[in-house]
Design a protein around this motif. Structure first.
Motif, PDB file in Angstrom:
ATOM      1  N   ARG A  14       0.838  -1.210   0.000  1.00  0.00           N
ATOM      2  CA  ARG A  14       0.000   0.000   0.000  1.00  0.00           C
ATOM      3  C   ARG A  14       0.870   1.257   0.000  1.00  0.00           C
ATOM      4  O   ARG A  14       0.799   2.076   0.902  1.00  0.00           O
ATOM      5  CB  ARG A  14      -0.932   0.018   1.222  1.00  0.00           C
ATOM      6  N   LEU A  15       1.761   1.366  -0.997  1.00  0.00           N
ATOM      7  CA  LEU A  15       2.687   2.496  -1.038  1.00  0.00           C
ATOM      8  C   LEU A  15       2.224   3.592  -1.985  1.00  0.00           C
ATOM      9  O   LEU A  15       2.829   4.659  -2.045  1.00  0.00           O
ATOM     10  CB  LEU A  15       4.093   2.024  -1.469  1.00  0.00           C
ATOM     11  N   ALA A  16       1.185   3.331  -2.768  1.00  0.00           N
ATOM     12  CA  ALA A  16       0.824   4.292  -3.822  1.00  0.00           C
ATOM     13  C   ALA A  16       0.464   5.650  -3.252  1.00  0.00           C
ATOM     14  O   ALA A  16       0.924   6.679  -3.735  1.00  0.00           O
ATOM     15  CB  ALA A  16      -0.329   3.735  -4.648  1.00  0.00           C
ATOM     16  N   ARG A  17      -0.337   5.657  -2.180  1.00  0.00           N
ATOM     17  CA  ARG A  17      -0.806   6.939  -1.668  1.00  0.00           C
ATOM     18  C   ARG A  17       0.335   7.780  -1.124  1.00  0.00           C
ATOM     19  O   ARG A  17       0.478   8.953  -1.421  1.00  0.00           O
ATOM     20  CB  ARG A  17      -1.856   6.700  -0.579  1.00  0.00           C
ATOM     21  N   ILE A  18       1.159   7.091  -0.316  1.00  0.00           N
ATOM     22  CA  ILE A  18       2.254   7.823   0.320  1.00  0.00           C
ATOM     23  C   ILE A  18       3.252   8.302  -0.741  1.00  0.00           C
ATOM     24  O   ILE A  18       3.805   9.406  -0.658  1.00  0.00           O
ATOM     25  CB  ILE A  18       2.924   6.958   1.418  1.00  0.00           C
ATOM     26  N   THR A  19       3.443   7.462  -1.783  1.00  0.00           N
ATOM     27  CA  THR A  19       4.360   7.866  -2.851  1.00  0.00           C
ATOM     28  C   THR A  19       3.814   9.066  -3.596  1.00  0.00           C
ATOM     29  O   THR A  19       4.543  10.006  -3.893  1.00  0.00           O
ATOM     30  CB  THR A  19       4.580   6.695  -3.831  1.00  0.00           C
ATOM     31  N   ARG A  20       2.506   9.027  -3.884  1.00  0.00           N
ATOM     32  CA  ARG A  20       1.916  10.160  -4.595  1.00  0.00           C
ATOM     33  C   ARG A  20       2.077  11.428  -3.791  1.00  0.00           C
ATOM     34  O   ARG A  20       2.444  12.465  -4.310  1.00  0.00           O
ATOM     35  CB  ARG A  20       0.434   9.879  -4.882  1.00  0.00           C
ATOM     36  N   ARG A  21       1.832  11.313  -2.502  1.00  0.00           N
ATOM     37  CA  ARG A  21       1.971  12.515  -1.659  1.00  0.00           C
ATOM     38  C   ARG A  21       3.421  13.006  -1.651  1.00  0.00           C
ATOM     39  O   ARG A  21       3.686  14.203  -1.711  1.00  0.00           O
ATOM     40  CB  ARG A  21       1.532  12.200  -0.227  1.00  0.00           C
ATOM     41  N   ALA A  22       4.339  12.045  -1.591  1.00  0.00           N
ATOM     42  CA  ALA A  22       5.746  12.426  -1.550  1.00  0.00           C
ATOM     43  C   ALA A  22       6.159  13.111  -2.847  1.00  0.00           C
ATOM     44  O   ALA A  22       6.841  14.129  -2.841  1.00  0.00           O
ATOM     45  CB  ALA A  22       6.620  11.200  -1.303  1.00  0.00           C
ATOM     46  N   LEU A  23       5.712  12.540  -3.962  1.00  0.00           N
ATOM     47  CA  LEU A  23       6.119  13.110  -5.246  1.00  0.00           C
ATOM     48  C   LEU A  23       5.532  14.500  -5.462  1.00  0.00           C
ATOM     49  O   LEU A  23       6.040  15.284  -6.242  1.00  0.00           O
ATOM     50  CB  LEU A  23       5.699  12.183  -6.400  1.00  0.00           C
ATOM     51  N   ASN A  24       4.432  14.784  -4.743  1.00  0.00           N
ATOM     52  CA  ASN A  24       3.828  16.103  -4.866  1.00  0.00           C
ATOM     53  C   ASN A  24       4.352  17.084  -3.819  1.00  0.00           C
ATOM     54  O   ASN A  24       3.889  18.220  -3.758  1.00  0.00           O
ATOM     55  CB  ASN A  24       2.307  16.002  -4.747  1.00  0.00           C
ATOM     56  N   HIS A  25       5.301  16.652  -3.013  1.00  0.00           N
ATOM     57  CA  HIS A  25       5.863  17.530  -1.985  1.00  0.00           C
ATOM     58  C   HIS A  25       6.439  18.775  -2.647  1.00  0.00           C
ATOM     59  O   HIS A  25       7.093  18.688  -3.676  1.00  0.00           O
ATOM     60  CB  HIS A  25       6.953  16.776  -1.231  1.00  0.00           C
ATOM     61  N   ILE A  26       6.172  19.935  -2.035  1.00  0.00           N
ATOM     62  CA  ILE A  26       6.557  21.193  -2.687  1.00  0.00           C
ATOM     63  C   ILE A  26       7.924  21.663  -2.210  1.00  0.00           C
ATOM     64  O   ILE A  26       8.212  21.680  -1.014  1.00  0.00           O
ATOM     65  CB  ILE A  26       5.502  22.288  -2.364  1.00  0.00           C
ATOM     66  N   PHE A  27       8.760  22.033  -3.167  1.00  0.00           N
ATOM     67  CA  PHE A  27      10.061  22.627  -2.861  1.00  0.00           C
ATOM     68  C   PHE A  27      10.092  24.034  -3.445  1.00  0.00           C
ATOM     69  O   PHE A  27       9.769  24.222  -4.611  1.00  0.00           O
ATOM     70  CB  PHE A  27      11.188  21.810  -3.488  1.00  0.00           C
ATOM     71  N   PRO A  28      10.474  25.024  -2.644  1.00  0.00           N
ATOM     72  CA  PRO A  28      10.503  26.389  -3.167  1.00  0.00           C
ATOM     73  C   PRO A  28      11.569  26.519  -4.260  1.00  0.00           C
ATOM     74  O   PRO A  28      12.585  25.846  -4.225  1.00  0.00           O
ATOM     75  CB  PRO A  28      10.887  27.235  -1.957  1.00  0.00           C
ATOM     76  N   ASP A  29      11.289  27.389  -5.245  1.00  0.00           N
ATOM     77  CA  ASP A  29      12.254  27.595  -6.323  1.00  0.00           C
ATOM     78  C   ASP A  29      13.167  28.757  -5.970  1.00  0.00           C
ATOM     79  O   ASP A  29      12.796  29.918  -6.130  1.00  0.00           O
ATOM     80  CB  ASP A  29      11.510  27.947  -7.629  1.00  0.00           C
TER      81      ASP A  29
END
Lengths: 451, 221
Positions: A14-29
């Motif tokens: 059940r890693l899909a949700r956590i992965t999706r959230r991680a990949l959408n983590h915001i980093f300032p430019d």
């Protein structure tokens, strides 16, 4: 094609949700957020090259006779450690390249840490709620310095032996407990056979493990607390603006890593660093001028060179001159660094969480103090290399050193004053700009409202 | 005139006797009666010649006058110069400069010389006297050996009781080797050591900052 293994794993973990959230983590430019990444990737290069070197290096001071490819040392008695350094440099395929990459990556690693730390300092990123991460960061710097010193000391060449001896002398200068401290650290009176194996174990196991662990904690805290933001449109203490981890941030970051790796590899092949064969094997009675630590300890070396010969006794215990610049000064420097987020609270009386950064001009005193300390460190670095500077510029060393004894106080004070004045001027200019902008906006509103 | 040479050279028609006369008249003031070198007043300081075995080299020096030395091309006849040079290479030059051993020379250099001249023989700045130990990259074997015995300026003398002739030859071999050593691993940056390395490291850190700025601008300009 990739769907089946992905589904196989996800239906079990059940890693899909956590992965999706991680990949959408915001980093300032902002470019300044990449300084820490330069340090992180330097560490990656250090580990990679270090594993290669560990396969060939011998942490032994057993005396051997050299019979290798470098004929200028043929038949010379030396430690097995130094022989293995020569072996890596001349006989192991790509050994010299990897050794030089390791050393260059170290010099860049600590430079990047300090550049990153300066950014954190001057933008106030250490304020609540990020004081703990500042402490982790300072610890990482301290560990990096220590590991640099351990690595420098295990070479068994004249320069590294001299460096080890100076570290020993500094530790020995601590009143009362000095002899015990040196005994537990160096394993006896340097030069002693116990030191290199100890330092090597610390260098490749203990300190890198601690650094890795703390990097994990460092990044986890950034992830958990989210990044800070520079002041700008829509950026408040509750909202972060930037790009997602995947794909834009990951690709940017990977690009940086590859560029850094290329630069380090290029340096490793094109610019000599620590040519141990030129220094010769360590011999306690030999020395050379131009014997410096690596740059990241040059400030301590500089302080020791500038400090006057003052020895006195407290309650019958000798406090040698070396103690003040060699031990007391660096310890105090790190003590202030550790406590800085809390010291600043006492000055600014700002106890609220701050997720939006401040520009350096918005806190003139902190900026001025940081600039003054940086200026002092630069002067001390020059003092640490004063004989090389004097030699290269045909100056008289004794006169240059006297000059530095004055500059080490004058330059920081002047730098601090100038930085303060620039901040105040800048703040005033921005304030008048803002007032003009606000007045302009109101005028526009008045014009548009009736329609 | 020192008696020692006359006893060695014997009869009056010997070119060495004439060479000795020329030497005593024109060379000894700066180079010493025995060619041992003179230091002190800088303007008349002349190096030790006790390792000068190369006749052609000495003859050229007399004719051309390298560095501070005057040219004798007009003052002396060709025969005078030849005899003087022969006297230097055969009678003054008492350090044989044979059987030198490179790695032994390195060991001795680290023991006796590197504290001032650095192991890379590129010289070093010293805190006393305001004098820097000179760069040895342009020195000949003879000058190196001569300087060891002579001790120019603040440099100590190393008499045969401290360093044998063979050891002097070894040190000269080491210096000659390190003057133009093989330099694997790229530019040695004049062997300035960690100071130069630290400078390069900071150039790289600053370049990486510029690269980060460039990346954040989307790789444009």
């Amino acid at each position: 094609m990739s769907g089946f293994p992905a589904r196989f794993v996800d239906s079990r973990l059940r890693l899909a949700r956590i992965t999706r959230r991680a990949l959408n983590h915001i980093f300032p430019d902002h470019w300044s957020f990449m300084l820490g990444e330069v340090a992180l990737y330097s560490f990656v290069i250090l580990v990679e090259t270090g594993i290669f070197l560990a396969m060939f290096y011998k942490d032994s001071t057993v005396q051997v006779i050299y019979r290798g490819s470098y004929h200028a040392l043929d038949g010379v008695k030396m430690s097995a450690a130094y022989r293995s350094m020569l072996h890596i440099s001349f006989d192991v395929p790509a050994g010299l390249l990897i050794r030089q990459m390791h050393h260059w990556a170290c010099d860049i690693f600590i430079g990047a840490i300090i550049a990153h730390q300066a950014r954190i300092f001057f933008t106030g990123a250490y304020r609540k709620p990020r004081e703990l991460n500042w402490i982790v960061g300072v610890t990482l710097l301290l560990l990096a310095l220590a590991n640099g010193y351990f690595g420098y000391s295990v070479g068994g060449d004249l320069l590294s032996g001299a460096g080890m001896r100076i570290g020993y002398a500094i530790m020995l200068s601590v009143p009362v407990i000095g002899p015990w401290l040196t005994f537990i650290t160096f394993g006896g009176t340097v030069p002693v056979t116990a030191t290199i194996p100890r330092f090597y174990a610390l260098h490749i196991f203990v300190v890198p493990a601690l650094i890795s662990l703390l990097i994990g904690a460092h990044l986890w805290m950034i992830w958990w607390q989210l990044h800070t933001n520079y002041p700008g449109p829509k950026r408040t203490d509750k909202l972060i603006v930037g790009s997602r981890l995947w794909p834009s941030y990951t690709l940017k970051s990977l690009g940086l890593f590859f560029l850094l790796f290329a630069v380090v590899a290029m340096l490793g092949g094109l610019v000599q660093i620590d040519p141990v064969w030129v220094y010769g094997p360590y011999n306690p009675v030999a020395i050379l001028p131009g014997a410096q630590p690596d740059w990241y300890l040059g400030w301590v070396e500089g302080a020791m060179r500038l400090f006057p010969g003052v020895n006195f006794r407290i309650g019958g215990y000798l406090v040698p001159e070396l103690f003040w610049p060699g031990f007391f000064f660096p310890v105090m420097t790190f003590a202030v660094l550790y406590c800085w987020p809390f010291i600043e609270k006492l000055i600014s009386l700002d106890f609220r969480p701050r997720n939006v950064l401040r520009w350096p001009y918005q806190q003139p005193f902190t900026t001025a103090l940081g600039c003054a300390v940086a200026a002092m460190m630069v002067v001390l670095e020059f003092a640490g290399g004063d004989d090389v500077v004097a030699l290269a510029s045909h100056a008289r060393l004794a006169a240059f050193r006297e000059l530095l004894r004055v500059l080490v106080f004058v330059v920081p004070v002047l730098t601090g004053i100038v930085a303060y004045l620039v901040c105040v001027w800048w703040r005033r200019r921005r304030a008048s700009d803002d007032a003009a902008l606000r007045a302009g906006n109101e005028a526009v509103e008045e014009l548009t409202l009736p329609q | 005139m020192p008696a020692a040479w006359s006893q060695r050279t014997g009869n009056a028609g010997d070119p060495f006797v004439h060479g000795e006369e020329v030497f005593a008249q024109h060379c000894a003031e700066c180079h010493g009666d025995l060619g041992q070198g003179v230091s002190g007043v800088v303007s008349i300081a002349g190096p030790n010649l006790q390792a000068e075995h190369d006749l052609g080299h000495v003859l050229t020096a007399i004719e051309v006058g390298p560095s501070h030395m005057p040219s004798f091309a007009r003052t002396l006849s060709v025969q005078d110069m030849r005899d003087a040079a022969g006297f230097v290479t055969h009678k003054i030059a008492v350090i044989p400069m044979e059987d030198g051993n490179l790695s032994q020379g390195g060991e001795l250099f680290r023991m006796y010389c590197s504290a001032c001249h650095r192991t890379a023989v590129r010289g070093g700045a010293l805190v006393f006297d305001g004098v820097n130990a000179p760069d040895l990259t342009t020195k000949s074997r003879a000058l190196i050996a001569g300087a060891i015995r002579w001790g120019p300026g603040p440099m100590p003398k190393f008499p045969p009781a401290v360093l044998s002739d063979q050891q002097v030859a070894s040190i000269a071999d080491y210096v000659k080797y390190v003057q133009h050593p093989p330099s694997p691993g790229g530019s040695p940056m004049n062997w300035y050591g960690p100071v130069a390395e630290g400078f390069v490291a900071w150039v790289v850190v600053v370049s990486m900052i510029v690269v980060a700025m460039w990346i954040e601008r989307g790789g444009k300009g």
